[in-house]
Motif scaffolding. Structure first.
Motif, PDB file in Angstrom:
ATOM      1  N   LEU B  49       0.861  -1.182   0.000  1.00 39.43           N
ATOM      2  CA  LEU B  49       0.000   0.000   0.000  1.00 39.43           C
ATOM      3  C   LEU B  49       0.893   1.227   0.000  1.00 39.43           C
ATOM      4  O   LEU B  49       1.803   1.330   0.832  1.00 39.43           O
ATOM      5  N   ILE B  50       0.675   2.142  -0.938  1.00 41.70           N
ATOM      6  CA  ILE B  50       1.416   3.398  -0.972  1.00 41.70           C
ATOM      7  C   ILE B  50       0.443   4.536  -0.722  1.00 41.70           C
ATOM      8  O   ILE B  50      -0.520   4.732  -1.470  1.00 41.70           O
ATOM      9  N   GLN B  51       0.701   5.296   0.328  1.00 45.03           N
ATOM     10  CA  GLN B  51      -0.121   6.482   0.596  1.00 45.03           C
ATOM     11  C   GLN B  51       0.237   7.574  -0.406  1.00 45.03           C
ATOM     12  O   GLN B  51       1.339   7.579  -0.966  1.00 45.03           O
ATOM     13  N   SER B  52      -0.656   8.522  -0.585  1.00 44.13           N
ATOM     14  CA  SER B  52      -0.447   9.564  -1.600  1.00 44.13           C
ATOM     15  C   SER B  52       0.791  10.411  -1.310  1.00 44.13           C
ATOM     16  O   SER B  52       1.394  10.977  -2.223  1.00 44.13           O
ATOM     17  N   SER B  53       1.191  10.485  -0.037  1.00 47.41           N
ATOM     18  CA  SER B  53       2.355  11.300   0.326  1.00 47.41           C
ATOM     19  C   SER B  53       3.673  10.542   0.174  1.00 47.41           C
ATOM     20  O   SER B  53       4.748  11.117   0.338  1.00 47.41           O
ATOM     21  N   GLN B  54       3.587   9.248  -0.124  1.00 47.24           N
ATOM     22  CA  GLN B  54       4.784   8.427  -0.230  1.00 47.24           C
ATOM     23  C   GLN B  54       5.217   8.265  -1.682  1.00 47.24           C
ATOM     24  O   GLN B  54       4.406   8.391  -2.604  1.00 47.24           O
ATOM     25  N   ARG B  55       6.501   7.945  -1.867  1.00 52.49           N
ATOM     26  CA  ARG B  55       7.016   7.732  -3.217  1.00 52.49           C
ATOM     27  C   ARG B  55       7.220   6.251  -3.509  1.00 52.49           C
ATOM     28  O   ARG B  55       7.168   5.843  -4.673  1.00 52.49           O
ATOM     29  N   GLU B  56       7.482   5.455  -2.464  1.00 51.65           N
ATOM     30  CA  GLU B  56       7.672   4.027  -2.699  1.00 51.65           C
ATOM     31  C   GLU B  56       7.490   3.238  -1.411  1.00 51.65           C
ATOM     32  O   GLU B  56       7.534   3.777  -0.300  1.00 51.65           O
ATOM     33  N   GLN B  57       7.270   1.935  -1.608  1.00 48.00           N
ATOM     34  CA  GLN B  57       7.172   0.990  -0.514  1.00 48.00           C
ATOM     35  C   GLN B  57       7.874  -0.293  -0.947  1.00 48.00           C
ATOM     36  O   GLN B  57       7.848  -0.665  -2.130  1.00 48.00           O
ATOM     37  N   THR B  58       8.487  -0.962   0.024  1.00 45.28           N
ATOM     38  CA  THR B  58       9.229  -2.188  -0.267  1.00 45.28           C
ATOM     39  C   THR B  58       8.792  -3.290   0.672  1.00 45.28           C
ATOM     40  O   THR B  58       8.533  -3.044   1.860  1.00 45.28           O
ATOM     41  N   SER B  59       8.711  -4.506   0.099  1.00 43.86           N
ATOM     42  CA  SER B  59       8.448  -5.683   0.909  1.00 43.86           C
ATOM     43  C   SER B  59       9.177  -6.846   0.264  1.00 43.86           C
ATOM     44  O   SER B  59       8.790  -7.331  -0.811  1.00 43.86           O
ATOM     45  N   GLY B  60      10.266  -7.276   0.896  1.00 45.36           N
ATOM     46  CA  GLY B  60      11.038  -8.392   0.347  1.00 45.36           C
ATOM     47  C   GLY B  60      11.562  -8.072  -1.046  1.00 45.36           C
ATOM     48  O   GLY B  60      12.258  -7.080  -1.256  1.00 45.36           O
ATOM     49  N   ARG B  61      11.203  -8.914  -2.025  1.00 40.78           N
ATOM     50  CA  ARG B  61      11.669  -8.716  -3.408  1.00 40.78           C
ATOM     51  C   ARG B  61      10.767  -7.749  -4.182  1.00 40.78           C
ATOM     52  O   ARG B  61      10.994  -7.519  -5.381  1.00 40.78           O
ATOM     53  N   LEU B  62       9.786  -7.182  -3.541  1.00 41.87           N
ATOM     54  CA  LEU B  62       8.856  -6.285  -4.214  1.00 41.87           C
ATOM     55  C   LEU B  62       9.144  -4.838  -3.845  1.00 41.87           C
ATOM     56  O   LEU B  62       9.402  -4.538  -2.672  1.00 41.87           O
ATOM     57  N   ASN B  63       9.078  -3.972  -4.849  1.00 42.11           N
ATOM     58  CA  ASN B  63       9.200  -2.538  -4.614  1.00 42.11           C
ATOM     59  C   ASN B  63       8.168  -1.838  -5.482  1.00 42.11           C
ATOM     60  O   ASN B  63       8.121  -2.057  -6.704  1.00 42.11           O
ATOM     61  N   ALA B  64       7.345  -1.023  -4.858  1.00 40.82           N
ATOM     62  CA  ALA B  64       6.342  -0.281  -5.614  1.00 40.82           C
ATOM     63  C   ALA B  64       6.658   1.205  -5.497  1.00 40.82           C
ATOM     64  O   ALA B  64       6.971   1.699  -4.413  1.00 40.82           O
ATOM     65  N   SER B  65       6.581   1.903  -6.613  1.00 37.41           N
ATOM     66  CA  SER B  65       6.794   3.346  -6.623  1.00 37.41           C
ATOM     67  C   SER B  65       5.522   4.036  -7.072  1.00 37.41           C
ATOM     68  O   SER B  65       4.680   3.448  -7.750  1.00 37.41           O
ATOM     69  N   LEU B  66       5.412   5.303  -6.673  1.00 33.91           N
ATOM     70  CA  LEU B  66       4.238   6.091  -7.032  1.00 33.91           C
ATOM     71  C   LEU B  66       4.675   7.473  -7.494  1.00 33.91           C
ATOM     72  O   LEU B  66       5.426   8.158  -6.794  1.00 33.91           O
ATOM     73  N   SER B  80      12.763 -12.979 -10.109  1.00 35.35           N
ATOM     74  CA  SER B  80      11.457 -13.647 -10.166  1.00 35.35           C
ATOM     75  C   SER B  80      11.572 -15.164 -10.010  1.00 35.35           C
ATOM     76  O   SER B  80      12.577 -15.789 -10.410  1.00 35.35           O
ATOM     77  N   GLN B  81      10.531 -15.747  -9.411  1.00 30.45           N
ATOM     78  CA  GLN B  81      10.465 -17.185  -9.146  1.00 30.45           C
ATOM     79  C   GLN B  81       9.158 -17.741  -9.711  1.00 30.45           C
ATOM     80  O   GLN B  81       8.174 -17.004  -9.836  1.00 30.45           O
ATOM     81  N   PRO B  82       9.113 -19.028 -10.021  1.00 26.14           N
ATOM     82  CA  PRO B  82       7.857 -19.613 -10.526  1.00 26.14           C
ATOM     83  C   PRO B  82       6.667 -19.355  -9.595  1.00 26.14           C
ATOM     84  O   PRO B  82       5.541 -19.198 -10.056  1.00 26.14           O
ATOM     85  N   GLY B  83       6.918 -19.298  -8.303  1.00 27.87           N
ATOM     86  CA  GLY B  83       5.856 -19.013  -7.336  1.00 27.87           C
ATOM     87  C   GLY B  83       5.293 -17.613  -7.440  1.00 27.87           C
ATOM     88  O   GLY B  83       4.245 -17.325  -6.841  1.00 27.87           O
ATOM     89  N   ASP B  84       5.947 -16.747  -8.194  1.00 30.08           N
ATOM     90  CA  ASP B  84       5.427 -15.391  -8.409  1.00 30.08           C
ATOM     91  C   ASP B  84       4.351 -15.368  -9.489  1.00 30.08           C
ATOM     92  O   ASP B  84       3.692 -14.351  -9.697  1.00 30.08           O
TER      93      ASP B  84
END
Lengths: 113, 111
Positions: B49-66, B80-84
């Motif tokens: 979840l990225i709030q409107s005031s944030q630019r990015e969030q990270t969890s393990g191998r995942l990174n989301a930017s806004l 990436s892994q087959p489980g993804d």
């Protein structure tokens, strides 16, 4: 930990039967939602609720109805099931503020024969 | 009216590759943006979840930017892994509105 539960997970039922899909959450969320999703297709919002005694229709017209008598419980009812109601139904919840995550149940796959 | 699109619609990559999924939205006045994962026949699992005031969030191998001003978010999956393998959906919330979902990107990671 997301605690939102849907029962049953799978349901096969005959045309004309009345069914109720159950959804419960233990996170104290005010807002709850029902989505309908056909395989490989997009989610469509069919009902939502802001809290107890609040129910609203979503973007997709649906013959189902909902009730919200308790905060944690948001059941969906079909008075007379038809084959066109065959789909997956997903329940979700979140805080009313919209500032926090939404959590989804595992879904109920309904087949009307 | 808010509209959300996701590119590509489907993606197939060999295991180990880094990849980027894209999400675009038309109304930049959002409260937050959420990335979900959906396995076939299952519900949605919240990833980030990225709030409107944030630019990015990270969890393990995942990174989301806004980037609110341009109406875009990216989900970066490292190694990436087959489980993804799953469908990845983004959803945005505007003030007083319900979540608006994108159509999803169907990801296959080949062993």
């Amino acid at each position: 930990e997301a605690d939102i539960y849907q029962t049953p997970r799978y349901l096969v039922i005959g045309t004309g039967k009345k069914i109720t899909l159950e959804c419960s959450q233990t996170m104290g969320h005010d807002k709850m939602y029902w989505y309908q999703q056909d395989p490989g297709m997009e989610l469509h919002l069919i009902h939502y609720s802001y809290g107890v005694n609040s129910t609203e229709k979503g973007d997709l017209s649906s013959e189902s109805t909902v009730s919200r008598i308790r905060t944690e419980h948001f059941p969906l009812t079909l008075e007379s099931a038809r084959p066109s109601h065959t789909s997956q139904y997903l329940c979700a919840s979140s805080h009313n503020t919209g500032l926090t995550e939404a959590f989804f149940g595992q879904g109920t796959r309904l087949t009307v024969v | 009216k808010q509209e959300v699109t996701q590119i590509p619609a489907a993606l197939s990559v060999p295991e180990g590759e880094n990849l980027v999924l894209n999400c675009s939205f038309t109304d930049s006045a959002i409260y937050n943006l959420q990335w979900f994962r959906q396995d076939p026949g299952k519900g949605l699992t919240s990833l980030l979840l990225i709030q409107s005031s944030q630019r990015e969030q990270t969890s393990g191998r995942l990174n989301a930017s806004l980037d609110k001003s341009s109406g875009r978010s990216t989900l970066y999956i490292a190694a990436s892994q087959p489980g993804d393998s799953a469908t990845y959906l983004c959803a945005v919330t505007n003030y007083g509105q319900n979540f608006v979902f994108g159509p999803g990107t169907r990801l296959s990671v080949l062993p």
